[in-house]
Structure formats: C-alpha cells, structure tokens
Design a protein around this motif. Sequence first.
Motif, PDB file in Angstrom:
ATOM      1  N   ASP A 151      56.293 -20.985  34.278  1.00 18.87           N
ATOM      2  CA  ASP A 151      55.309 -20.012  34.021  1.00 18.87           C
ATOM      3  C   ASP A 151      54.158 -20.291  33.218  1.00 18.87           C
ATOM      4  N   SER A 152      53.943 -21.659  33.226  1.00 19.84           N
ATOM      5  CA  SER A 152      52.888 -22.047  32.595  1.00 19.84           C
ATOM      6  C   SER A 152      52.332 -23.596  33.209  1.00 19.84           C
ATOM      7  N   GLN A 153      51.110 -23.913  33.025  1.00 24.34           N
ATOM      8  CA  GLN A 153      50.782 -25.011  33.554  1.00 24.34           C
ATOM      9  C   GLN A 153      51.147 -26.269  32.673  1.00 24.34           C
ATOM     10  N   VAL A 154      51.810 -27.081  33.252  1.00 26.48           N
ATOM     11  CA  VAL A 154      52.412 -28.429  32.672  1.00 26.48           C
ATOM     12  C   VAL A 154      51.894 -29.778  33.348  1.00 26.48           C
ATOM     13  N   THR A 155      51.975 -30.789  32.681  1.00 20.98           N
ATOM     14  CA  THR A 155      51.278 -32.140  33.016  1.00 20.98           C
ATOM     15  C   THR A 155      52.353 -32.761  34.010  1.00 20.98           C
ATOM     16  N   MET A 156      53.534 -32.814  33.560  1.00 22.51           N
ATOM     17  CA  MET A 156      54.577 -33.763  34.274  1.00 22.51           C
ATOM     18  C   MET A 156      55.545 -32.802  34.869  1.00 22.51           C
ATOM     19  N   MET A 157      56.093 -33.146  36.141  1.00 20.59           N
ATOM     20  CA  MET A 157      57.187 -32.413  36.628  1.00 20.59           C
ATOM     21  C   MET A 157      58.009 -33.462  37.329  1.00 20.59           C
ATOM     22  N   PHE A 158      59.608 -33.328  37.082  1.00 15.91           N
ATOM     23  CA  PHE A 158      60.390 -34.365  37.712  1.00 15.91           C
ATOM     24  C   PHE A 158      61.293 -33.726  38.409  1.00 15.91           C
ATOM     25  N   TRP A 159      62.303 -34.502  39.160  1.00 13.86           N
ATOM     26  CA  TRP A 159      63.255 -34.069  39.894  1.00 13.86           C
ATOM     27  C   TRP A 159      64.426 -35.213  39.572  1.00 13.86           C
ATOM     28  N   TYR A 160      65.609 -34.399  39.189  1.00 13.34           N
ATOM     29  CA  TYR A 160      66.670 -35.001  39.084  1.00 13.34           C
ATOM     30  C   TYR A 160      67.883 -34.682  39.888  1.00 13.34           C
ATOM     31  N   ARG A 161      68.666 -35.600  40.037  1.00 15.30           N
ATOM     32  CA  ARG A 161      69.991 -35.304  40.674  1.00 15.30           C
ATOM     33  C   ARG A 161      71.327 -35.498  39.978  1.00 15.30           C
ATOM     34  N   MET A 192      70.693 -34.117  55.657  1.00 18.79           N
ATOM     35  CA  MET A 192      71.703 -34.333  54.537  1.00 18.79           C
ATOM     36  C   MET A 192      73.111 -34.607  55.006  1.00 18.79           C
ATOM     37  N   SER A 193      73.631 -35.121  54.204  1.00 11.50           N
ATOM     38  CA  SER A 193      75.102 -35.561  54.537  1.00 11.50           C
ATOM     39  C   SER A 193      76.066 -35.122  53.194  1.00 11.50           C
ATOM     40  N   PRO A 194      77.232 -35.118  53.317  1.00 11.03           N
ATOM     41  CA  PRO A 194      78.084 -34.624  52.504  1.00 11.03           C
ATOM     42  C   PRO A 194      77.859 -35.622  51.078  1.00 11.03           C
ATOM     43  N   GLU A 195      77.417 -36.641  51.127  1.00 14.44           N
ATOM     44  CA  GLU A 195      77.129 -37.390  49.784  1.00 14.44           C
ATOM     45  C   GLU A 195      75.985 -36.998  48.869  1.00 14.44           C
ATOM     46  N   ASP A 196      75.266 -36.075  49.753  1.00 16.32           N
ATOM     47  CA  ASP A 196      74.029 -35.382  49.077  1.00 16.32           C
ATOM     48  C   ASP A 196      74.528 -34.071  48.237  1.00 16.32           C
ATOM     49  N   SER A 197      75.759 -33.791  48.101  1.00 16.00           N
ATOM     50  CA  SER A 197      76.185 -32.571  47.702  1.00 16.00           C
ATOM     51  C   SER A 197      76.108 -32.827  46.074  1.00 16.00           C
ATOM     52  N   SER A 198      74.954 -32.212  45.349  1.00 20.66           N
ATOM     53  CA  SER A 198      74.790 -32.316  43.838  1.00 20.66           C
ATOM     54  C   SER A 198      74.105 -31.114  43.510  1.00 20.66           C
ATOM     55  N   ILE A 199      73.895 -31.387  42.089  1.00 16.02           N
ATOM     56  CA  ILE A 199      73.086 -30.339  41.549  1.00 16.02           C
ATOM     57  C   ILE A 199      71.760 -31.039  41.532  1.00 16.02           C
ATOM     58  N   TYR A 200      70.590 -30.392  42.089  1.00 12.31           N
ATOM     59  CA  TYR A 200      69.360 -30.776  41.896  1.00 12.31           C
ATOM     60  C   TYR A 200      68.471 -29.986  40.654  1.00 12.31           C
ATOM     61  N   LEU A 201      67.880 -30.723  39.680  1.00 10.06           N
ATOM     62  CA  LEU A 201      67.257 -30.048  38.915  1.00 10.06           C
ATOM     63  C   LEU A 201      65.891 -30.433  38.429  1.00 10.06           C
ATOM     64  N   CYS A 202      64.738 -29.572  38.461  1.00  8.94           N
ATOM     65  CA  CYS A 202      63.693 -29.851  38.053  1.00  8.94           C
ATOM     66  C   CYS A 202      63.427 -30.079  36.512  1.00  8.94           C
ATOM     67  N   SER A 203      62.407 -30.707  35.981  1.00  8.46           N
ATOM     68  CA  SER A 203      62.193 -30.770  34.634  1.00  8.46           C
ATOM     69  C   SER A 203      60.616 -30.819  34.433  1.00  8.46           C
ATOM     70  N   VAL A 204      60.279 -30.355  33.394  1.00  6.55           N
ATOM     71  CA  VAL A 204      58.649 -30.374  32.908  1.00  6.55           C
ATOM     72  C   VAL A 204      58.593 -30.986  31.401  1.00  6.55           C
ATOM     73  N   ALA A 205      57.114 -31.461  31.502  1.00  5.58           N
ATOM     74  CA  ALA A 205      56.609 -31.833  30.101  1.00  5.58           C
ATOM     75  C   ALA A 205      55.300 -31.617  30.260  1.00  5.58           C
ATOM     76  N   SER A 206      54.684 -31.419  29.142  1.00  9.93           N
ATOM     77  CA  SER A 206      53.266 -31.357  28.823  1.00  9.93           C
ATOM     78  C   SER A 206      52.775 -32.501  28.106  1.00  9.93           C
ATOM     79  N   GLN A 207      51.562 -32.866  28.417  1.00 12.47           N
ATOM     80  CA  GLN A 207      50.912 -34.102  27.934  1.00 12.47           C
ATOM     81  C   GLN A 207      50.883 -33.936  26.198  1.00 12.47           C
ATOM     82  N   GLY A 208      51.077 -34.995  25.768  1.00 10.50           N
ATOM     83  CA  GLY A 208      51.024 -35.101  24.313  1.00 10.50           C
ATOM     84  C   GLY A 208      52.386 -34.571  23.742  1.00 10.50           C
TER      85      GLY A 208
END
Lengths: 114, 112
Positions: free
Chosen positions: A26-36, A83-99
């Motif tokens: 909902d706001s501009q962020v510097t960093m975005m990440f993807w996790y499994r 995709m294969s069954p091994e890709d079954s996971s929760i995928y999460l994005c995360s954000v952080a702002s500079q500083g």
Amino acid sequence: SAVISQKPSRDICQRGTSLTIQCQVDSQVTMMFWYRQQPGQSLTLIATANQGSEATYESGFVIDKFPISRPNLTFSTLTVSNMSPEDSSIYLCSVASQGRDTQYFGPGTRLTVL
Amino acid sequence: SQQGEEDPQALSIQEGENATMNCSYKTSINNLQWYRQNSGRGLVHLILIRSNEREKHSGRLRVTLDTSKKSSSLLITASRAADTASYFCATDVTAAGNKLTFGGGTRVLVKP
C-alpha cells in the motif's frame, strides 16, 4: 507498517503448469523479497526483486524456474514455472524500506501441486 | 544453510506460564528479528534487536542478544492461548541488504 496483500491466497495446480503470484504493497518500498516455506520447514529466501532490473537470486534458485517482475515500487510477481509436487510450499513476499531494518511479510500463498 | 538454530523445536505450556525460546547463529549480524506465524499463514513482526543492543521489551515480550555467544532469546510472559504459534528468529548479516536468514522455528502450544 506497510499493508501487504498477495494473490492468490492458495491454489491447487497440476504438475507441468505455471502459477504467477502477485504481491501488492500500500506504499512505496525500497526492497521486496520472495521467500519459500516448504511444509513444516522454515523460510528460505528465493530472490530480491529489483525495481526496473533483473531480480537477484539466492543459491539454488534460478530465473528460469522462478521468474520475478517488479515494474514499480509497490508491486511484484513471482512465477513458479513447470511445477512439480516438490514446489508445494507457502510463498511469501516481504518488504523493507531503505534506512529501516524491519521487514514486513505478506499473508503468503499456499501452493499445492498434484 | 540456515544461519540460526532454534531451541527448543517445540514447547507446550499452560496458560499464564512463561515461554522461553533460544536462537543461535553463526556469523556476525547487523540485527536479529523475531517473528510469529499462526497456522502456516503470514509472518507477524514481533521485535528487532540490533547488534549493539542487549535487551528489548515490547509488551509481554522480552528479547535478549548476546553477540559474544551469538545467541538470542525470546521470552513471552504470562502466556495466553492466542500465543499458540510458531516463532522464528531471523538474522540480517548485511548493513544495507535487508536479507534475512531464518532459524528453524519453535512451535509453541499454550494450553488453556
């Protein structure tokens, strides 16, 4: 803190297909990440989504399998390809702002591959 | 490989009791963050402690950091059933990268 949404919240897919997950902030962020997060496991960083340039992937993850886009400072997508069954996971994005060190996570996308 | 190892892997306590979990890590860090995850959903940020800090409090949460031992602890006082969740520590080893490496997590069950 930023409000982060992910779509879809969950999906069941057939092997060999691809799924694109969206992450909206909902706001501009510097960093975005993807996790499994594989079943019963902790989180592993897939890549850093860079605005206007190619994502930076961690060891063990490649662009052909997990292409990432980040067209602006509030949106990113992660595609899980062939995709294969091994890709079954929760995928999460995360954000952080500079500083700012704190990293905030989206609600996750629960993917099941049959 | 995981930077952090958490101990115990699982913890079962009665409501009202305190819960303590520990996190050990291997390399020097910029900061360490604790998160809570309910039933495989998104992570909720609990507290961040920087490498030059030794203790922080937030409500019923108390976090300590011992950089000489490369370890941190999270204490939840007067636990409630709603505290039932998995708790993860995550270390940031870079000054500007914000890249987090997560520990294995501690599953906490608070019985009413």
